[in-house]
Design an enzyme around this catalytic site. Sequence first.
Site, PDB file in Angstrom:
ATOM      1  N   TYR A 109       0.860  -1.194   0.000  1.00  0.00           N
ATOM      2  CA  TYR A 109       0.000   0.000   0.000  1.00  0.00           C
ATOM      3  C   TYR A 109       0.887   1.232   0.000  1.00  0.00           C
ATOM      4  CZ  TYR A 109      -3.159   3.623   1.664  1.00  0.00           C
ATOM      5  OH  TYR A 109      -3.889   4.785   1.780  1.00  0.00           O
ATOM      6  N   GLU A 197      -3.594   7.413  -4.058  1.00  0.00           N
ATOM      7  CA  GLU A 197      -3.513   6.137  -3.356  1.00  0.00           C
ATOM      8  C   GLU A 197      -3.311   4.991  -4.334  1.00  0.00           C
ATOM      9  OE1 GLU A 197      -6.077   4.538   0.282  1.00  0.00           O
ATOM     10  OE2 GLU A 197      -7.111   4.214  -1.622  1.00  0.00           O
TER      11      GLU A 197
END
Length: 396
Positions: A109, A197
Site C-alpha cells: 500500500y 492512493e
Amino acid sequence: MNIHEYQSKAILKSYGVNVPNGMPAFSVDEAVENAEKLSTPVVVVKAQIHAGGRGKAGGVKIAKNLEEVRQYATEILGKTLVTKQTGPEGKKVNRLLIEEGSNIKKEYYLSFVIDRQTARVVMMGSEEGGMEIEKVAAEMPDKIFKEYIDPAVGLMPFQASRMAYAMHFPQPAVRKVTKLMGCLYNAFVGKDCSLAEINPLVVTADDDVIALDAKLNFDDSALFRHPDVEALRDESEEDAKERRAAEAGLNYVNLGGDVACMVNGAGLAMATVDIIKYYGGEPANFLDVGGDSTPEKIAEAFSIMLDGGQAKGIFVNIFGGINKCDLVAEGIVEAAKIISQDGKSLPVPVVVRLEGTNVERGREILKNTPIENVIMAPTMEGGAEEIVRLVKEAEA
Ligand code: ADP
Ligand code: MG
C-alpha cells in the site's frame, strides 16, 4: 473531485509511474478489441466506478482468453456493483478498464495525503497491501509507516529509501520503488491532489514494481488550474443534487435523512446538523448558502432540497451578518412562487429562525406574504425541536 482508475493511471503514467498497459472500454465489443490489441496471456477486466472495493464485489476479473474477456465484460458492464464504498444502493458500471495482467508476488500500500495537523503532505506505506487501509490502521497500526514532506524541498531520497526498507521491499525492487514514490509525489503536487492512493502497489515475479490500482482525488478549489483534470469529470458518478448545488455556488452535502436544513456559514451549518440530531431528527443535508445569498440563490437552494421528495421538512437557520435577513426572506417567498402554482405554499413545513442584519424587515416580509407551512422560530433550539416534531408528525 474524483476520476476513474484508468484516468488516474494515465495521469500517473505521464509522471513516470509504472502502470499496466490498458485501455478503457464502453462496450463488450470494445472490451474484446482492446484485449486483442494488448495481446498479453492474461487480461484483467475491471469495472470503472468512483468507488473502491470492486475486487471483492466481483468487479475485477482475470481472463485467460478472449472468450473470457467477452464473458466478464458482459457480466460486469451495466451491472450495479455494491461494494463497501458505494453504500447499499451501489453504482452502475458504464465503463471498463481492460488491462494486462500482472504476475503478482506481493501487494503493498502506498499513498500521499495532506496531514492537517502538520500542514504537510504525508507519504504512507504498508506491506499490508490489497486490504483496506482503514482495517490495517485499526488492527495493525504499527504496520503503517509515514514520512512527512517538507514542501520547500519535496520528498527527499532518504525518506523514500527509509520507506522502502520499512515496507520490506525485496532488494532488487528498492530502486524502482523509490523512483515511483518520487514520481507519485510529483503527480500529487503537480495536479493539486488531496489524495493519491495506490492499493495495491505490487512487486511482480520478475521484481518489477507496478501500480495496479490508482485513486486520485483533487482539491476542488484548485481545479481552475487544471482544465485537463476538470475535463475528466464523470457527472453520472456524482450526486445530482450536489452537482446542481455546486453550479449554484452552494456548499451542499447529501446526508441521507429527511430534515433538510438551509444555513449560512459552515460552522452554523454543522451546529444545525448536530442540533437536529440532538432532537432526534435525521438531517437530509448540510447546506451552507454562503455569505452573498440573493433571493434567487435561496430559491434554488429550496428547489434542490425539495427535489426528489427526500426532505419532509426544512429548517432555515440564518444568522445574518454579511447575509441580510430580508434577502433570505425574499428568497423563501420566491421559492414558494417557483415551487407552487399559487405562490402561497410549500410542500413541506418550513421552520425559520432568523437573526442578525435586517432581521425585522425579514420577519416583516414573511409575515406580510403568508406562505402556508412557514413557522417562525424565536431560537435555534426551539426551531430545531419544532421541525423534528413536524417531520415526525408528517411521517406518523
Ligand atoms: P479494488 O481496490 O476496487 O478492489 P483493485 O484495482 O485494487 O480494485 O483490484 C483488486 C485486486 O485485483 C488487486 O488487489 C489485485 O490482486 C487484482 N488485480 C487488479 N488489477 C490487476 C492486474 N492488472 N493484474 C493482476 N491482478 C490485478
Ligand atoms: Mg484497490
